[in-house]
Design an enzyme around this catalytic site. Structure first.
Site, mmCIF file in Angstrom:
data_model
loop_
_atom_site.group_PDB
_atom_site.id
_atom_site.type_symbol
_atom_site.label_atom_id
_atom_site.label_comp_id
_atom_site.label_asym_id
_atom_site.label_seq_id
_atom_site.Cartn_x
_atom_site.Cartn_y
_atom_site.Cartn_z
ATOM 1 N N GLY A 10 0.836 -1.212 0.000
ATOM 2 C CA GLY A 10 0.000 0.000 0.000
ATOM 3 C C GLY A 10 0.860 1.248 0.000
ATOM 4 O O GLY A 10 0.501 2.277 0.582
ATOM 5 N N GLN A 14 -1.923 6.864 1.876
ATOM 6 C CA GLN A 14 -1.738 8.025 2.742
ATOM 7 C C GLN A 14 -0.455 7.933 3.596
ATOM 8 O O GLN A 14 0.324 8.869 3.640
ATOM 9 C CB GLN A 14 -2.965 8.122 3.657
ATOM 10 C CG GLN A 14 -3.188 9.490 4.248
ATOM 11 C CD GLN A 14 -4.508 9.568 5.005
ATOM 12 O OE1 GLN A 14 -5.072 8.550 5.411
ATOM 13 N NE2 GLN A 14 -4.993 10.771 5.203
ATOM 14 N N ASP A 36 2.531 -1.760 -4.458
ATOM 15 C CA ASP A 36 1.121 -1.411 -4.474
ATOM 16 C C ASP A 36 0.512 -2.205 -5.616
ATOM 17 O O ASP A 36 1.236 -2.768 -6.434
ATOM 18 C CB ASP A 36 0.944 0.103 -4.693
ATOM 19 C CG ASP A 36 -0.309 0.618 -3.996
ATOM 20 O OD1 ASP A 36 -0.215 1.500 -3.131
ATOM 21 O OD2 ASP A 36 -1.416 0.121 -4.338
ATOM 22 N N ASP A 54 -0.150 -7.391 -5.586
ATOM 23 C CA ASP A 54 -1.442 -7.321 -4.928
ATOM 24 C C ASP A 54 -1.371 -8.168 -3.651
ATOM 25 O O ASP A 54 -1.156 -9.377 -3.728
ATOM 26 C CB ASP A 54 -2.517 -7.864 -5.886
ATOM 27 C CG ASP A 54 -3.911 -7.671 -5.328
ATOM 28 O OD1 ASP A 54 -4.041 -7.327 -4.129
ATOM 29 O OD2 ASP A 54 -4.878 -7.884 -6.092
ATOM 30 N N TYR A 144 -14.489 -0.833 8.939
ATOM 31 C CA TYR A 144 -13.051 -0.542 9.081
ATOM 32 C C TYR A 144 -12.615 -0.831 10.522
ATOM 33 O O TYR A 144 -11.622 -1.521 10.764
ATOM 34 C CB TYR A 144 -12.820 0.924 8.733
ATOM 35 C CG TYR A 144 -11.425 1.446 8.956
ATOM 36 C CD1 TYR A 144 -10.348 0.956 8.236
ATOM 37 C CD2 TYR A 144 -11.188 2.490 9.861
ATOM 38 C CE1 TYR A 144 -9.072 1.462 8.435
ATOM 39 C CE2 TYR A 144 -9.920 3.003 10.056
ATOM 40 C CZ TYR A 144 -8.869 2.483 9.336
ATOM 41 O OH TYR A 144 -7.603 2.990 9.525
ATOM 42 N N LYS A 148 -10.075 -3.672 11.974
ATOM 43 C CA LYS A 148 -8.871 -3.330 12.746
ATOM 44 C C LYS A 148 -8.893 -4.042 14.107
ATOM 45 O O LYS A 148 -7.864 -4.526 14.578
ATOM 46 C CB LYS A 148 -8.771 -1.811 12.933
ATOM 47 C CG LYS A 148 -8.418 -1.053 11.644
ATOM 48 C CD LYS A 148 -7.040 -1.409 11.137
ATOM 49 C CE LYS A 148 -6.624 -0.611 9.908
ATOM 50 N NZ LYS A 148 -5.363 -1.067 9.302
#
Ligand code: SER
Length: 341
Positions: A10, A14, A36, A54, A144, A148
């Site tokens: 990833g 961000q 990524d 992936d 989400y 987590k």
């Protein structure tokens, strides 16, 4: 001392956008593989190794890990809170399956350490609204947050059962000038800067007084590096650490921006993301991370806002921010100040 070989999944997201350059500076570009699922032409790719991979494909993941003799995996690929609610099952699959693939690849590789970001989204409305403690019954309200919370337990499980050295931080909202907002509920605090500069107006999707935990990205990146460097014997939490950071509302953030852009105005039109924000605590208690690995954040609200505007602004705005900050006689110098002068 062994040479660390690092894989970041990833990497274009961000956190990865800022973590990858920090890892390359620390370990050398030849030792950090950004990956990524997209084929990209960003700076990330130009400045070092990049693999299109992936994380949903365990065979491909294990091939990269073994071929490059990876010693640390930073597994960042995830769907955030607001985007996750648009497609709950798919978000669950991506967030959970990818973590399990990474934990398995690291376990099989042996002596491979894992960093995985958890989130304040693990907390639910039954948690204390302020200084939410490290160990609480959480009951998250988003897919989400559920992924987590479950992921934290899987990390603990791999540590207990296999001795896998997996480390994690419950990140609050992260604010970065170089990384795009990632589809989270806290991302108003990134968008607001872009809109303030572009149009002088921001329509906020949260109510004016919604307090949420936040952190400036340089602090978030440093937290990951410091946690990964900490002696294993000092770490008492193998689910995920709360860390100290900022707490502010949209109204308070807008007030900071107005100091440099006096014409800026903000309106509030709460949408479905208000419910998510309301289920999260306003602040969290990071006592355990301070105790175990000496965590301290550096950027306060004023420093973060000034730096964001300086980085995103034109020459005129940069000068205004620099002059205003230099005029704060006696005020503590924000980290990174030398960049402005
Ligand atoms: N920034 C995340 C979100 O809003 C919280 O960890 O989804």
């Amino acid at each position: 001392m062994r040479t660390e070989k690092i894989l970041v999944t990833g990497a274009c997201g961000q956190i990865g956008t800022e973590l990858v350059p920090a890892l390359r500076a620390k370990y050398g570009p030849e030792n950090v593989i950004a990956s990524d699922r997209h084929l990209v032409t960003a700076d990330l790719v130009k400045d070092g190794l990049y693999v299109k991979a992936d994380v949903m494909n365990p065979v491909m993941l294990e091939r990269v890990v073994n071929h490059s003799a990876i010693t640390q995996i930073y597994h960042l690929a995830a769907v955030l809170s607001a985007n996750g609610e648009q497609n709950p099952r798919q978000s669950w699959d991506l967030n959970m399956q990818s973590l399990l693939h990474v934990l398995e690849a690291a376990r099989k590789r042996k002596h491979c350490r894992v960093f995985w970001p958890s989130s304040i989204a693990v907390f639910g409305k039954h948690c204390l609204p302020a200084f939410c403690a490290q160990h609480v019954p959480n009951q998250p309200a988003t897919v989400y947050g559920i992924s987590k919370a479950a992921g934290e337990l899987w990390c603990q499980y791999y540590y207990d059962q296999y001795g896998l050295d997996v480390r994690s931080i419950r990140y609050p909202g992260l604010i970065s000038h170089s990384a795009k907002a990632g589809g989270g509920t806290t991302d108003y605090a990134v968008d607001i800067f872009h809109q303030a500069i572009a149009s002088g107006h921001y329509q906020c999707f949260l109510a004016d007084n919604t307090l949420l935990p936040m952190l400036y990205m340089p602090d978030a990146v440093r937290a990951a590096l410091e946690l990964m460097d900490a002696p294993a014997a000092d770490l008492s939490v193998r689910t995920s650490y709360n860390i100290w950071g900022l707490t502010f509302s949209p109204k308070e953030l807008a007030g900071q921006i107005k100091q440099y852009l006096p014409g800026f105005n903000i309106s509030y039109t709460p949408d479905f993301r208000q419910r998510i924000a309301d289920s999260w605590p306003a602040s969290i208690n990071g006592h355990q991370s301070s105790k175990d690995w000496h965590w301290k954040y550096e950027f306060g609200l004023a420093e973060m806002a000034a730096e964001m505007l300086w980085h995103l602004g034109d020459e005129q705005l940069k000068k205004r921010v620099t002059a205003a900050r230099a005029g704060l006689a006696g005020a503590p110098q924000p980290a990174g100040q030398e960049q402005w002068l």
